[in-house]
Design a protein around this motif. Structure first.
Motif, PDB file in Angstrom:
ATOM      1  N   VAL A 156      32.461 -28.764 -16.453  1.00  0.00           N
ATOM      2  CA  VAL A 156      32.378 -27.670 -17.347  1.00  0.00           C
ATOM      3  C   VAL A 156      32.085 -26.068 -17.072  1.00  0.00           C
ATOM      4  N   PHE A 157      31.099 -26.202 -16.167  1.00  0.00           N
ATOM      5  CA  PHE A 157      30.634 -24.838 -15.708  1.00  0.00           C
ATOM      6  C   PHE A 157      31.797 -24.279 -14.745  1.00  0.00           C
ATOM      7  N   GLY A 158      32.194 -25.262 -13.770  1.00  0.00           N
ATOM      8  CA  GLY A 158      33.354 -24.876 -13.118  1.00  0.00           C
ATOM      9  C   GLY A 158      34.503 -24.070 -13.692  1.00  0.00           C
ATOM     10  N   ARG A 159      34.901 -24.714 -14.851  1.00  0.00           N
ATOM     11  CA  ARG A 159      35.986 -24.422 -15.724  1.00  0.00           C
ATOM     12  C   ARG A 159      35.583 -23.028 -16.327  1.00  0.00           C
ATOM     13  N   LEU A 160      34.304 -22.721 -16.599  1.00  0.00           N
ATOM     14  CA  LEU A 160      33.886 -21.412 -17.151  1.00  0.00           C
ATOM     15  C   LEU A 160      33.630 -20.443 -16.174  1.00  0.00           C
ATOM     16  N   GLY A 161      33.926 -20.513 -14.844  1.00  0.00           N
ATOM     17  CA  GLY A 161      34.040 -19.516 -14.057  1.00  0.00           C
ATOM     18  C   GLY A 161      32.611 -19.522 -13.248  1.00  0.00           C
ATOM     19  N   VAL A 162      31.688 -20.556 -13.604  1.00  0.00           N
ATOM     20  CA  VAL A 162      30.553 -20.544 -12.792  1.00  0.00           C
ATOM     21  C   VAL A 162      30.117 -21.811 -11.804  1.00  0.00           C
ATOM     22  N   PRO A 163      30.846 -21.462 -10.615  1.00  0.00           N
ATOM     23  CA  PRO A 163      31.017 -22.639  -9.612  1.00  0.00           C
ATOM     24  C   PRO A 163      29.859 -23.057  -8.745  1.00  0.00           C
ATOM     25  N   LYS A 164      28.654 -22.738  -9.007  1.00  0.00           N
ATOM     26  CA  LYS A 164      27.333 -23.269  -8.524  1.00  0.00           C
ATOM     27  C   LYS A 164      26.322 -23.521  -9.636  1.00  0.00           C
ATOM     28  N   ILE A 165      25.762 -24.796  -9.309  1.00  0.00           N
ATOM     29  CA  ILE A 165      24.585 -25.320  -9.876  1.00  0.00           C
ATOM     30  C   ILE A 165      23.335 -25.191  -9.356  1.00  0.00           C
ATOM     31  N   ASP A 166      22.304 -24.462  -9.646  1.00  0.00           N
ATOM     32  CA  ASP A 166      21.047 -24.565  -9.053  1.00  0.00           C
ATOM     33  C   ASP A 166      20.138 -25.182  -9.806  1.00  0.00           C
ATOM     34  N   PRO A 167      19.733 -26.878  -9.532  1.00  0.00           N
ATOM     35  CA  PRO A 167      18.788 -27.653 -10.005  1.00  0.00           C
ATOM     36  C   PRO A 167      17.442 -26.981 -10.303  1.00  0.00           C
ATOM     37  N   VAL A 168      16.868 -27.601 -11.295  1.00  0.00           N
ATOM     38  CA  VAL A 168      15.206 -26.849 -11.324  1.00  0.00           C
ATOM     39  C   VAL A 168      14.727 -28.004 -12.132  1.00  0.00           C
ATOM     40  N   PRO A 169      13.954 -28.992 -11.341  1.00  0.00           N
ATOM     41  CA  PRO A 169      13.371 -29.992 -12.026  1.00  0.00           C
ATOM     42  C   PRO A 169      12.231 -29.641 -12.695  1.00  0.00           C
ATOM     43  N   ALA A 170      11.940 -30.715 -13.924  1.00  0.00           N
ATOM     44  CA  ALA A 170      10.768 -30.370 -14.823  1.00  0.00           C
ATOM     45  C   ALA A 170      10.376 -31.765 -15.567  1.00  0.00           C
ATOM     46  N   ASP A 171       9.086 -32.058 -15.816  1.00  0.00           N
ATOM     47  CA  ASP A 171       8.814 -33.156 -16.745  1.00  0.00           C
ATOM     48  C   ASP A 171       9.756 -32.963 -18.150  1.00  0.00           C
ATOM     49  N   PHE A 172      10.096 -34.091 -18.537  1.00  0.00           N
ATOM     50  CA  PHE A 172      11.196 -33.915 -19.805  1.00  0.00           C
ATOM     51  C   PHE A 172      10.384 -33.019 -20.926  1.00  0.00           C
ATOM     52  N   GLY A 173       8.984 -33.365 -20.924  1.00  0.00           N
ATOM     53  CA  GLY A 173       8.351 -32.654 -22.195  1.00  0.00           C
ATOM     54  C   GLY A 173       8.143 -31.081 -21.821  1.00  0.00           C
ATOM     55  N   ALA A 174       8.269 -30.781 -20.572  1.00  0.00           N
ATOM     56  CA  ALA A 174       8.299 -29.283 -20.467  1.00  0.00           C
ATOM     57  C   ALA A 174       9.799 -28.715 -20.453  1.00  0.00           C
ATOM     58  N   LEU A 175      10.975 -29.277 -20.669  1.00  0.00           N
ATOM     59  CA  LEU A 175      12.190 -28.651 -20.452  1.00  0.00           C
ATOM     60  C   LEU A 175      12.083 -27.551 -21.727  1.00  0.00           C
ATOM     61  N   ILE A 176      12.065 -27.736 -22.750  1.00  0.00           N
ATOM     62  CA  ILE A 176      12.005 -26.762 -23.733  1.00  0.00           C
ATOM     63  C   ILE A 176      11.266 -25.552 -23.667  1.00  0.00           C
ATOM     64  N   ALA A 177       9.961 -25.812 -23.212  1.00  0.00           N
ATOM     65  CA  ALA A 177       9.195 -24.550 -22.662  1.00  0.00           C
ATOM     66  C   ALA A 177       9.750 -23.781 -21.375  1.00  0.00           C
ATOM     67  N   GLY A 178       9.871 -24.642 -20.698  1.00  0.00           N
ATOM     68  CA  GLY A 178      10.652 -23.886 -19.404  1.00  0.00           C
ATOM     69  C   GLY A 178      11.885 -23.148 -19.742  1.00  0.00           C
ATOM     70  N   LEU A 179      12.686 -23.559 -20.700  1.00  0.00           N
ATOM     71  CA  LEU A 179      13.818 -22.793 -20.999  1.00  0.00           C
ATOM     72  C   LEU A 179      13.495 -21.482 -21.913  1.00  0.00           C
ATOM     73  N   ARG A 180      12.547 -21.859 -22.603  1.00  0.00           N
ATOM     74  CA  ARG A 180      11.936 -20.812 -23.563  1.00  0.00           C
ATOM     75  C   ARG A 180      11.313 -19.535 -22.500  1.00  0.00           C
TER      76      ARG A 180
END
Length: 309
Positions: free
Chosen positions: A91-115
């Motif tokens: 999806v991101f490749g087709r949106l013109g964003v070729p690179k993905i940088d993964p950032v690991p987090a505990d599942f319960g911290a994902l929304i907090a990390g996004l915010r």
């Protein structure tokens, strides 16, 4: 997506999950404590936001993930793989964003990390729920999984649905922050018989060691987990769709998430996602990770519908 064989997948995500999850979870907690997640301006960009433009200019997207197979996890070469990762790359490749940088987090911290701005998008097979919809903006579902139970071989308690758990004395294991807790409570399972586990490996250890009599997760997760540990005297029950108050409860419609002010991004992402679904490419991306045709969401299942409960 980099191909890896079943032996590589077998332990992927398990040893890294605890270390990386706790490490970044601490960072997220520190940010939340100093900035106050509830005070972050979640509607700071007018007119639907500019996230997609920024990602295109940068040429990369930071994706928060929970290192949980088979959704998004690191393989033995520390490369991001899994169902959500495979979908994201296309999806991101087709949106013109070729690179993905993964950032690991505990599942319960994902929304907090996004915010808190630690990543741009959550791509972890996160289930859409009405409560989460108050904090983030979801894309339409990438999958709609059935639920199941991990039980001792032979299923001695005869569990088929959560109502069966409620009417017995079964001790039920669920994951911290997972939607199965809501399903259990709404189905009448007493809090006193519910045991929370930090992650899938610890839940498997819990039932193998007799701490619980069953574990509730999506049928996808349980089938995948048991495939990696076939020596355990356990089995996965047939998949089912929870029914609450006479209506089907959408428990595991997984999607990507962004901050609530980025509706333009979600519209663009959904256009690509719908195209993958309608062409059959979506299932082709997901099937190597144990997903089946029954897990592909129907066109009428939108994030808006699931958010309404």
């Amino acid at each position: 997506m980099d191909a890896i064989d079943e032996r590589d997948r077998a332990g992927a995500g398990v040893p890294r999950r605890a270390f990386l999850g706790v490490a970044l979870g601490g960072v997220v907690g520190a940010v939340a404590a100093t900035t106050g997640c509830s005070r972050v301006d979640l509607t700071g960009e007018p007119n639907g936001g500019s996230l997609l433009s920024r990602l295109r200019d940068r040429g990369s997207v930071r994706i928060g993930f929970a290192n949980e197979a088979p959704y998004s996890y690191l393989d033995k070469n520390a490369k991001l793989t899994g169902e959500a990762a495979a979908v994201a790359k296309v999806v991101f490749g087709r949106l013109g964003v070729p690179k993905i940088d993964p950032v690991p987090a505990d599942f319960g911290a994902l929304i907090a990390g996004l915010r808190a701005g630690l990543f741009d998008v959550v791509g972890a097979g996160m289930s859409i729920t009405p409560s989460r919809c108050k904090a983030v903006l979801f894309t339409d579902p990438e999958f709609n999984a059935s639920e199941a139970f991990l039980v001792p071989r032979g299923n001695p308690a005869g569990l088929m649905t959560m109502e069966d758990v409620a009417r017995t004395n079964v001790r039920l294991g669920v994951l911290l922050g997972a939607v199965e807790l809501d399903v259990a409570l709404k189905s009448g399972v007493p809090e006193s018989r519910i045991v929370r586990f930090a992650d899938q490996p610890s839940a498997f250890d819990g039932i193998a060691g007799g701490r619980v009599d069953a574990v509730s997760l999506t049928s996808i997760s349980l089938r995948w987990g048991l495939k990696q540990r076939p020596h355990l005297n356990l089995e996965v029950t047939p998949p089912y769709r929870p029914v609450i108050d006479g209506q089907e409860f959408i428990a595991a419609a997984g999607a990507f998430a962004v901050r609530p002010d980025q509706s333009k991004f979600v519209a663009a992402f959904n256009t690509q996602l719908h195209g993958l679904r309608d062409s059959g490419e979506l299932l082709a991306l997901q099937s190597p990770f144990g997903f089946t045709e029954s897990d592909v969401p129907a066109p009428e299942l939108t994030a808006e519908k699931v958010c309404q409960g």
